[in-house]
Design a protein around this motif. Sequence first.
Motif, PDB file in Angstrom:
ATOM      1  N   LYS A 172       0.848  -1.189   0.000  1.00 49.72           N
ATOM      2  CA  LYS A 172       0.000   0.000   0.000  1.00 49.72           C
ATOM      3  C   LYS A 172       0.884   1.240   0.000  1.00 49.72           C
ATOM      4  O   LYS A 172       1.893   1.303   0.696  1.00 49.72           O
ATOM      5  CB  LYS A 172      -0.910   0.003   1.228  1.00 49.72           C
ATOM      6  CG  LYS A 172      -1.902   1.138   1.225  1.00 49.72           C
ATOM      7  CD  LYS A 172      -2.861   1.050   2.389  1.00 49.72           C
ATOM      8  CE  LYS A 172      -3.826   2.212   2.324  1.00 49.72           C
ATOM      9  NZ  LYS A 172      -4.790   2.184   3.411  1.00 49.72           N
ATOM     10  N   TRP A 173       0.496   2.231  -0.781  1.00 51.60           N
ATOM     11  CA  TRP A 173       1.272   3.470  -0.875  1.00 51.60           C
ATOM     12  C   TRP A 173       0.351   4.674  -0.909  1.00 51.60           C
ATOM     13  O   TRP A 173      -0.844   4.550  -1.127  1.00 51.60           O
ATOM     14  CB  TRP A 173       2.172   3.448  -2.114  1.00 51.60           C
ATOM     15  CG  TRP A 173       1.425   3.380  -3.423  1.00 51.60           C
ATOM     16  CD1 TRP A 173       1.042   2.248  -4.079  1.00 51.60           C
ATOM     17  CD2 TRP A 173       0.964   4.469  -4.222  1.00 51.60           C
ATOM     18  NE1 TRP A 173       0.369   2.567  -5.226  1.00 51.60           N
ATOM     19  CE2 TRP A 173       0.307   3.933  -5.350  1.00 51.60           C
ATOM     20  CE3 TRP A 173       1.037   5.859  -4.099  1.00 51.60           C
ATOM     21  CZ2 TRP A 173      -0.269   4.721  -6.326  1.00 51.60           C
ATOM     22  CZ3 TRP A 173       0.453   6.644  -5.089  1.00 51.60           C
ATOM     23  CH2 TRP A 173      -0.172   6.065  -6.187  1.00 51.60           C
ATOM     24  N   HIS A 174       0.926   5.840  -0.692  1.00 51.47           N
ATOM     25  CA  HIS A 174       0.207   7.110  -0.721  1.00 51.47           C
ATOM     26  C   HIS A 174       0.926   8.061  -1.661  1.00 51.47           C
ATOM     27  O   HIS A 174       2.158   8.061  -1.723  1.00 51.47           O
ATOM     28  CB  HIS A 174       0.153   7.743   0.677  1.00 51.47           C
ATOM     29  CG  HIS A 174      -0.438   6.850   1.719  1.00 51.47           C
ATOM     30  ND1 HIS A 174      -1.789   6.634   1.819  1.00 51.47           N
ATOM     31  CD2 HIS A 174       0.138   6.103   2.684  1.00 51.47           C
ATOM     32  CE1 HIS A 174      -2.017   5.798   2.812  1.00 51.47           C
ATOM     33  NE2 HIS A 174      -0.867   5.456   3.353  1.00 51.47           N
ATOM     34  N   ARG A 175       0.174   8.881  -2.342  1.00 47.15           N
ATOM     35  CA  ARG A 175       0.767   9.898  -3.213  1.00 47.15           C
ATOM     36  C   ARG A 175       1.217  11.063  -2.338  1.00 47.15           C
ATOM     37  O   ARG A 175       0.462  11.560  -1.524  1.00 47.15           O
ATOM     38  CB  ARG A 175      -0.257  10.357  -4.245  1.00 47.15           C
ATOM     39  CG  ARG A 175       0.297  11.373  -5.215  1.00 47.15           C
ATOM     40  CD  ARG A 175      -0.616  11.577  -6.381  1.00 47.15           C
ATOM     41  NE  ARG A 175      -1.817  12.294  -6.005  1.00 47.15           N
ATOM     42  CZ  ARG A 175      -2.826  12.522  -6.836  1.00 47.15           C
ATOM     43  NH1 ARG A 175      -2.786  12.067  -8.064  1.00 47.15           N
ATOM     44  NH2 ARG A 175      -3.873  13.191  -6.443  1.00 47.15           N
ATOM     45  N   SER A 176       2.456  11.482  -2.508  1.00 47.59           N
ATOM     46  CA  SER A 176       2.935  12.601  -1.696  1.00 47.59           C
ATOM     47  C   SER A 176       2.852  13.910  -2.456  1.00 47.59           C
ATOM     48  O   SER A 176       2.534  14.936  -1.888  1.00 47.59           O
ATOM     49  CB  SER A 176       4.359  12.354  -1.206  1.00 47.59           C
ATOM     50  OG  SER A 176       5.236  12.138  -2.280  1.00 47.59           O
ATOM     51  N   ALA A 213       2.970   2.846   2.886  1.00 47.88           N
ATOM     52  CA  ALA A 213       2.218   2.968   4.135  1.00 47.88           C
ATOM     53  C   ALA A 213       2.887   2.189   5.261  1.00 47.88           C
ATOM     54  O   ALA A 213       2.577   2.396   6.427  1.00 47.88           O
ATOM     55  CB  ALA A 213       0.789   2.465   3.933  1.00 47.88           C
TER      56      ALA A 213
END
Length: 131
Positions: free
Chosen positions: A78-82, A95
């Motif tokens: 899981k990842w988030h856009r920065s 994440a």
Amino acid sequence: ASNTLTITSFTVDTTAPTVISTVPSDNSTSVYVGTNESSNIMIPTQSSFQVTFSENINTNSIGGSLLLSSDNFTTCVKWHRSNVTQSYTLGMYTASNLSPSTFYQLRVTTEVEDMAGNNLIQYTIGFTTGN
């Protein structure tokens, strides 16, 4: 009096966007997780990545179009856009921590579009985290 508009020529963008660089780069080894080594690539504990495109991209097309996996995309991290800078460069962070001494792949799928709706040709890189 009538108003007349005459168009003599126009250009249609049919060129697909491409990935021109990534951080880390393809085939990077000893990508550090949570340490700072000046001679190697630094990936913080919550790992950050960067993808730079050849042209402006539609940021609404990014959603599920970037995949990070250590098992050939059976499951994904899981990842988030920065951030997206000038719609050319996408920053993202995981994440959770990445595992040490593990081969990961980062895939940018054909769901990414430029502003004219042209889809990216799928792009995949691989890297290995350090101890």
